[in-house]
Design an enzyme around this catalytic site. Structure first.
Site, PDB file in Angstrom:
ATOM      1  N   ALA A  14       0.813  -1.212   0.000  1.00  0.00           N
ATOM      2  CA  ALA A  14       0.000   0.000   0.000  1.00  0.00           C
ATOM      3  C   ALA A  14       0.850   1.267   0.000  1.00  0.00           C
ATOM      4  O   ALA A  14       1.796   1.391   0.777  1.00  0.00           O
ATOM      5  CB  ALA A  14      -0.910   0.007   1.217  1.00  0.00           C
ATOM      6  N   PHE A  15       0.512   2.203  -0.884  1.00  0.00           N
ATOM      7  CA  PHE A  15       1.077   3.553  -0.852  1.00  0.00           C
ATOM      8  C   PHE A  15       0.158   4.385   0.046  1.00  0.00           C
ATOM      9  O   PHE A  15      -0.751   5.073  -0.434  1.00  0.00           O
ATOM     10  CB  PHE A  15       1.146   4.142  -2.259  1.00  0.00           C
ATOM     11  CG  PHE A  15       2.276   3.605  -3.083  1.00  0.00           C
ATOM     12  CD1 PHE A  15       3.440   4.346  -3.249  1.00  0.00           C
ATOM     13  CD2 PHE A  15       2.194   2.365  -3.687  1.00  0.00           C
ATOM     14  CE1 PHE A  15       4.493   3.850  -4.004  1.00  0.00           C
ATOM     15  CE2 PHE A  15       3.229   1.860  -4.444  1.00  0.00           C
ATOM     16  CZ  PHE A  15       4.387   2.606  -4.603  1.00  0.00           C
ATOM     17  N   ASP A  16       0.404   4.310   1.350  1.00  0.00           N
ATOM     18  CA  ASP A  16      -0.551   4.883   2.296  1.00  0.00           C
ATOM     19  C   ASP A  16      -0.729   6.386   2.128  1.00  0.00           C
ATOM     20  O   ASP A  16      -1.822   6.918   2.298  1.00  0.00           O
ATOM     21  CB  ASP A  16      -0.116   4.569   3.734  1.00  0.00           C
ATOM     22  CG  ASP A  16      -0.367   3.096   4.076  1.00  0.00           C
ATOM     23  OD1 ASP A  16      -1.060   2.436   3.298  1.00  0.00           O
ATOM     24  OD2 ASP A  16       0.136   2.642   5.100  1.00  0.00           O
ATOM     25  N   ASN A  50      -5.218  -1.069   9.410  1.00  0.00           N
ATOM     26  CA  ASN A  50      -4.877  -1.779  10.643  1.00  0.00           C
ATOM     27  C   ASN A  50      -3.779  -1.094  11.451  1.00  0.00           C
ATOM     28  O   ASN A  50      -3.612  -1.377  12.635  1.00  0.00           O
ATOM     29  CB  ASN A  50      -4.422  -3.208  10.329  1.00  0.00           C
ATOM     30  CG  ASN A  50      -3.267  -3.244   9.338  1.00  0.00           C
ATOM     31  OD1 ASN A  50      -3.398  -2.747   8.229  1.00  0.00           O
ATOM     32  ND2 ASN A  50      -2.148  -3.833   9.726  1.00  0.00           N
ATOM     33  N   TYR A  51      -3.005  -0.176  10.831  1.00  0.00           N
ATOM     34  CA  TYR A  51      -1.868   0.440  11.511  1.00  0.00           C
ATOM     35  C   TYR A  51      -2.195   1.851  11.990  1.00  0.00           C
ATOM     36  O   TYR A  51      -2.983   2.563  11.369  1.00  0.00           O
ATOM     37  CB  TYR A  51      -0.652   0.526  10.574  1.00  0.00           C
ATOM     38  CG  TYR A  51       0.399  -0.533  10.830  1.00  0.00           C
ATOM     39  CD1 TYR A  51       1.356  -0.368  11.820  1.00  0.00           C
ATOM     40  CD2 TYR A  51       0.432  -1.701  10.068  1.00  0.00           C
ATOM     41  CE1 TYR A  51       2.327  -1.331  12.053  1.00  0.00           C
ATOM     42  CE2 TYR A  51       1.394  -2.674  10.297  1.00  0.00           C
ATOM     43  CZ  TYR A  51       2.338  -2.477  11.278  1.00  0.00           C
ATOM     44  OH  TYR A  51       3.298  -3.441  11.506  1.00  0.00           O
ATOM     45  N   GLU A  52      -1.532   2.221  13.105  1.00  0.00           N
ATOM     46  CA  GLU A  52      -1.505   3.615  13.553  1.00  0.00           C
ATOM     47  C   GLU A  52      -0.101   4.161  13.344  1.00  0.00           C
ATOM     48  O   GLU A  52       0.891   3.473  13.630  1.00  0.00           O
ATOM     49  CB  GLU A  52      -1.865   3.738  15.037  1.00  0.00           C
ATOM     50  CG  GLU A  52      -3.325   4.044  15.307  1.00  0.00           C
ATOM     51  CD  GLU A  52      -4.211   2.811  15.112  1.00  0.00           C
ATOM     52  OE1 GLU A  52      -5.419   2.978  14.914  1.00  0.00           O
ATOM     53  OE2 GLU A  52      -3.690   1.676  15.163  1.00  0.00           O
TER      54      GLU A  52
END
Length: 386
Positions: free
Chosen positions: A47-49, A132-134
């Site tokens: 993913a390119f967040d 799912n990430y912070e």
């Protein structure tokens, strides 16, 4: 900012009554999270967040006593949705001050009179939840002129399932039939460095040991050697532990108290290199991971290291394309692009919610001030009473 998230726009210090401009703009230009598991359900994860989700849009509304402590000033985030409608994220940015241990100390052994000062740092922070990430983004401003940027990675792992008794060589078994695939997080920070104006130069500093000879009879000598970076190709570099490599930015026309150009040094923190081949599709789209350090001539439209549209991109966009011109970067308005990453081989202790991992960098004054700018910090009340 919707895509970049928390941005430091302008910072000034005072030195002997003069206002000194240090940093104009610092923003996270890109972010990609590639997974190292070739399994069909995992290999697509890259993913390119910053480009696909938008870190600013994913910002949390921060809470007193949980996300921030002490005397706090909150700032709302005012953005727009993908349909152009107004969007306000309440308390998207937190600013507060906190104690950070000893700033400096010395004890006169003859008089046994210690002098010690506590360090206080100004914290400007924002936290984004991307699936799912912070990701916590923290700018720290110190009394000695240091500027630090830190990312705190936490949240929940993206897991895979296994048959009973099965293991995967590409991840860690963290619970029965559950494994966490190996992965990496790569960020790129865009720093528009303006030291007392836009006409700056960059040096790569390597510490080199002298060879044996008449000037080094005890074979203990070493020196820090700076190399002026004159073009964009000349500036391409990776970290080097063997030479304690750092980078120094100066304004050649502004001299300090000892007649040298005043500057700031860039000190990298924990970092890594990509394990995927250069022919992996995500790396073709994220060419900024090929080098830790890129320095370019300033262009307003060059904002994102992987190009403006990474989720629709082909290969070679962004930094690799811009530096094809190999523009001069000495005594010019320049931009530092720093790629830094975290390799996550998970542990059972990262489940079900992982403790924070920390990565970032530090900018330290190097001849910018005439002396320690924290010399005039008063003692704490308890110390002064003694």
């Amino acid at each position: 900012n919707g895509r970049e998230g928390l941005t430091l726009n302008h910072l000034c210090y005072q030195d002997q009554g003069r206002n000194r401009s240090v940093l104009y703009r610092g923003s996270l230009s890109e972010m990609v999270v590639p997974y190292g598991d070739p399994a069909p359900q995992q290999v697509r994860k890259n993913a390119f967040d910053a480009g696909e989700y938008g870190l600013g849009y994913c910002a949390n509304s921060l809470e007193l006593g949980c996300d921030c402590l002490g005397h706090i000033k909150y700032f709302d985030g005012h953005l727009c949705t993908s349909r152009g409608e107004p969007l306000t994220i309440k308390n998207a940015v937190c600013m507060h001050e906190e104690d950070y241990g000893i700033l400096w100390k010395h004890t006169d052994r003859r008089l046994n009179t210690p002098e010690v000062r506590r360090s206080r740092r100004l914290v400007i922070s924002s936290i984004a939840t991307v699936e799912n990430y912070e990701y916590g983004f923290y700018w720290y401003l110190y009394q000695d002129g240091n500027i630090q940027f830190e990312i705190k990675l936490t949240g929940i792992l993206s897991l895979g399932a296994l048959r009973p008794g099965e293991k995967s060589p590409y991840g860690t078994l963290i619970a029965p039939q559950l494994y966490a695939p190996n992965h990496q997080h790569f960020f790129n920070m865009r720093l528009d460095v303006d030291l007392d104006g836009p006409v700056n130069s960059a040096y790569q500093i390597d510490v080199v040991a002298d060879g044996p000879g008449p000037t080094n009879p005890f074979e203990n000598a070493f020196s820090a050697r700076g190399r002026l970076l004159e073009t964009e190709h000349d500036a391409l570099a990776n970290l080097c532990l063997e030479s304690a490599r750092t980078w120094k930015f100066v304004n050649p026309s502004v001299r300090n108290a000892v007649g040298e150009p005043g500057g700031y040094r860039f000190f990298p923190g924990d970092n890594c290199c990509p394990f995927a081949s250069k022919y992996a599709w995500w790396r073709k789209r994220a060419g900024f991971v090929d080098h830790h350090i890129w320095i370019t001539a300033y262009r307003e439209e060059e904002r994102h290291a992987a190009g403006d549209y990474p989720n629709q991109s082909g290969e070679g966009d962004g930094l690799p394309r811009w530096i094809e011109a190999n523009r001069p970067i000495a005594e010019i308005d320049l931009v530092l692009w720093y790629t830094f990453g975290h390799t996550h081989v998970a542990r059972p202790e990262d489940y079900p919610v992982m403790p924070a991992a920390y990565i970032g960098f530090m900018l330290k004054p190097n001849g910018f001030f005439s002396e320690n700018p924290a010399n005039d910090v008063p003692p704490s009340l308890s110390h002064a009473e003694k």
